[in-house]
Structures are given as C-alpha cells and as structure tokens.
Write an enzyme that holds these catalytic residues in place. Sequence first.
Site, PDB file in Angstrom:
ATOM      1  N   TYR A 124       0.801  -1.217   0.000  1.00 35.72           N
ATOM      2  CA  TYR A 124       0.000   0.000   0.000  1.00 35.72           C
ATOM      3  C   TYR A 124       0.840   1.275   0.000  1.00 35.72           C
ATOM      4  O   TYR A 124       0.284   2.364  -0.041  1.00 35.72           O
ATOM      5  CB  TYR A 124      -0.920   0.031   1.226  1.00 35.72           C
ATOM      6  CG  TYR A 124      -2.233  -0.660   0.989  1.00 35.72           C
ATOM      7  CD1 TYR A 124      -2.291  -2.043   0.915  1.00 35.72           C
ATOM      8  CD2 TYR A 124      -3.403   0.058   0.839  1.00 35.72           C
ATOM      9  CE1 TYR A 124      -3.485  -2.686   0.700  1.00 35.72           C
ATOM     10  CE2 TYR A 124      -4.608  -0.575   0.629  1.00 35.72           C
ATOM     11  CZ  TYR A 124      -4.649  -1.947   0.561  1.00 35.72           C
ATOM     12  OH  TYR A 124      -5.831  -2.576   0.355  1.00 35.72           O
ATOM     13  N   LYS A 191       2.945 -14.581   5.323  1.00 37.85           N
ATOM     14  CA  LYS A 191       3.213 -15.596   4.301  1.00 37.85           C
ATOM     15  C   LYS A 191       4.732 -15.755   4.254  1.00 37.85           C
ATOM     16  O   LYS A 191       5.370 -15.597   3.197  1.00 37.85           O
ATOM     17  CB  LYS A 191       2.614 -15.120   2.959  1.00 37.85           C
ATOM     18  CG  LYS A 191       2.659 -16.148   1.848  1.00 37.85           C
ATOM     19  CD  LYS A 191       1.488 -17.095   1.865  1.00 37.85           C
ATOM     20  CE  LYS A 191       1.653 -18.176   0.818  1.00 37.85           C
ATOM     21  NZ  LYS A 191       0.644 -19.216   0.877  1.00 37.85           N
ATOM     22  N   ASP A 224      -3.140 -17.885   4.202  1.00 35.01           N
ATOM     23  CA  ASP A 224      -4.168 -18.708   3.540  1.00 35.01           C
ATOM     24  C   ASP A 224      -4.811 -19.659   4.539  1.00 35.01           C
ATOM     25  O   ASP A 224      -6.035 -19.809   4.590  1.00 35.01           O
ATOM     26  CB  ASP A 224      -3.596 -19.447   2.319  1.00 35.01           C
ATOM     27  CG  ASP A 224      -2.182 -19.942   2.501  1.00 35.01           C
ATOM     28  OD1 ASP A 224      -1.596 -19.705   3.576  1.00 35.01           O
ATOM     29  OD2 ASP A 224      -1.656 -20.590   1.579  1.00 35.01           O
ATOM     30  N   ASP A 248      -6.130  -5.760   5.169  1.00 34.90           N
ATOM     31  CA  ASP A 248      -7.252  -5.235   4.393  1.00 34.90           C
ATOM     32  C   ASP A 248      -8.206  -6.377   4.025  1.00 34.90           C
ATOM     33  O   ASP A 248      -9.417  -6.312   4.236  1.00 34.90           O
ATOM     34  CB  ASP A 248      -6.685  -4.577   3.125  1.00 34.90           C
ATOM     35  CG  ASP A 248      -7.743  -3.873   2.316  1.00 34.90           C
ATOM     36  OD1 ASP A 248      -8.807  -3.562   2.870  1.00 34.90           O
ATOM     37  OD2 ASP A 248      -7.507  -3.633   1.117  1.00 34.90           O
TER      38      ASP A 248
END
Length: 359
Positions: A124, A191, A224, A248
Amino acid sequence: MAYTVTLIPGDGVGPELAEATQRVVEATGVKINWEIENAGADVVAEYGTPLPERVLDSIRKNKIALKGPLTTPVGRGFRSVNVALRQELDLYACLRPCKKFKGVRSRYDEVDLVVVRENSEDLYAGIEFQEGRPETRDVIGQIQRLTGKHMPADSGVSIKGISIGATRRIVRFAFEYARENGRKKVTAVHKANIMKFSDGLFLAVATEVAAEYPDIAFDERIVDNMCMQLVQKPELYDVLVLPNLYGDILSDLCAGLIGGLGVAPGANLGEGIAVFEATHGSAPKYAGRNKADPAALMFSAVMMLNYLGEREAANRMENAMATVIAEGKDVTYDLKPAADDPTAVGTSQMADAIIAHLQ
Ligand code: NAD
C-alpha cells in the site's frame, strides 16, 4: 466540556451515514463541535486535490476525526485519499473490532475478533511502476541484474517493503491493545514461507516483541490457512495482527463473519491522533437513497467516544444500537431476513429508533 472533532462526511452513502451518526452521538449528551471538512473527487475542482491541506490541518489541530467513506477511481485518476490520509498523518494502526451482535444475520453465533492492520507500508505504500514506461524498464533490468530473475518486459511492478520499525510498532500496538482490553491472545498473520525477506521479517520481529508480553499468548498463522481457520473456527482467535494487504483482506472476511460490512467499524490510529471510519466503502449504488446501514459508522463513533474517555456514553450508545438491531424492526434492508424485505427502514429512520432508545 465540548470536544472539537473533524467530520469528513465523505461521498457516496457517506453524507447520509454521517448525518445519522452525528444525530445519535449528540443524543448521548456528549457535546461535540463538528468541524466539517470535505475531501474526495467532489473537491478536486475547487482545491486541485482530493485531499486539501485544510482537511489535514483540521485533523492535526483537533487530533480526532470521524470520516465517511471516499470513492477511489479504479486504475486511473488520483490515488486513494483514504490511504493518503493515513500516510500523511502517520495513522499507522488500523483497528477493526469484529463482534457479532444479536439480531445480525450471520452463519456464526459468537464471533469476537479484533483485526489490527499495519497501515503505513507493504504493497500500500504506493511504490509502483507503470507498464511500458522507461523507469519501469530500468527497474526490470535492475532486478534481472541483481537477482538473475527474469520479469517479462510488459510487466507493471508494485514494490512490497516491510520494515523492522513499522512491524515493531504495530505488533506492540496489538499487544498493548490486548492488555488494555482484557484480550488473551495475539496471532501474527503472514506468508513467511514464500516471502522470506518481507513477511519473514514481519514474523521474526513479531516473535521478538511477543516475548515482551508474557501475560498474553502469542501464535502465528500463514495467511491462507488463517482464512480457512477463520471460516471454520473463528472462536479460536482473539486479536490478529497483520501487514497492510492481508489486514485489508481479512478485515472484510471478519466483517463477513459478523454479518457484513454494514456493521463493521474501524479506527486509524497514530501517536495521539485518531480517525474513526467504517470498514465499508462508499457503496455508490445506494448513494442518496436513504438505504445504507448506518451501524458501521455509528459503531466507529462508539469507538471514538471510548477513545475520548466517554465510556458511559459509549456504552449507552452501543446498548441502544444493540437493542434496535436485536429487535430487528427499525433496521435497514441488510439486517432483515431478505434484502427486499418491505419492512426495512431507511438510514435516517434507523437513527431515529436508536435515538428513541437513548432517551
Ligand atoms: P463498498 O464497501 O462500498 O461496498 C461493498 C458492498 O457492500 C456493496 O454491495 C455495498 O452496497 C455494500 N455496503 C457497503 N456499505 C454498506 C452499508 N453501510 N449498508 C449496506 N450495504 C453496504 O465497497 P466497494 O464497492 O468495493 O467500494 C466502493 C468505493 O468505496 C470504491 O471507490 C472504494 O475505493 C471505496 N472504499 C473506500 C473506503 C474508505 O473510505 N475507507 C473503504 C473501502 C472502499
């Protein structure tokens, strides 16, 4: 004593939600001077920018704002004003409590999660290179030289950076929040198995900070897997701390667990400065139709009252809202069993019902 609060009504459904919320906050008896400042596409013609300096000055002066949603054109025009506001004011923490209220339709009976999203960096930060431009070809060439990895020449490039400093402050924020609010566990989401140097750093720093808070449990999940676990057993989780992009996405997932965007509040916080806003956007299709659910912005205003130390008024406002939602009569379409339920009321009428319960 009266507080001065900057009010950015926003666009789309923003102005009608802001008006409804203002009325309910005023009905709690807390005195607020609203300093109304407009931003977004509608002010570009007048100020040459969607985020005029006067809006930032007002928030810097008052140190507190309530904000309606602002539309961001997709793939063209100005960058998100919402993102710019967070960057300009260094509102590094986005706090999104996701609590299931009785009467809100959801697949789950009890959800009480808090999403803490890092707001200042990650994908972002806006470090992007447009496909086809000379500087983009340079970047692609540099990447090839430095890493030996080939990126197709017709790529657009967005850069993801995660720093020790920003991770440390957001993870500390999450633990401090947990401590102050009687929460038991913080889960870091990442991740790190794939992005070893950005998410890997996030995880390493989070683990280090966690050691400073032995009274709060700490664990970590790959993003995930986290999505699946939240859908299957949200009750196992408490406070989640995430880098910007995952934060987000998971904010909307968690909003879905508690009945949708219509009821999901939020706050963007920096050092001694705070902007309260709903998780949802400007819902353009409902703009000006007195249809959108004001609950998310109103719950954000409850967070604002708590932040101001007006805990009793905040509790009364939350209870009045919870009662109206649980009764299920004077509520907007999204809180009815079917979206076309003819008994659904408008934004403004839902505010009236909440005010009636407050009085
Ligand atoms: P959105 O949140 O506006 O809408 C998503 C869905 O939820 C739509 O079906 C919408 O009608 C519904 N919805 C949203 N708020 C609702 C409410 N209060 N009551 C009932 N239903 C509601 O998301 P979007 O359509 O992806 O985005 C629209 C615009 O808002 C975009 O320009 C986006 O960039 C912007 N946006 C702004 C913010 C912000 O101001 N912080 C946040 C998210 C999106």
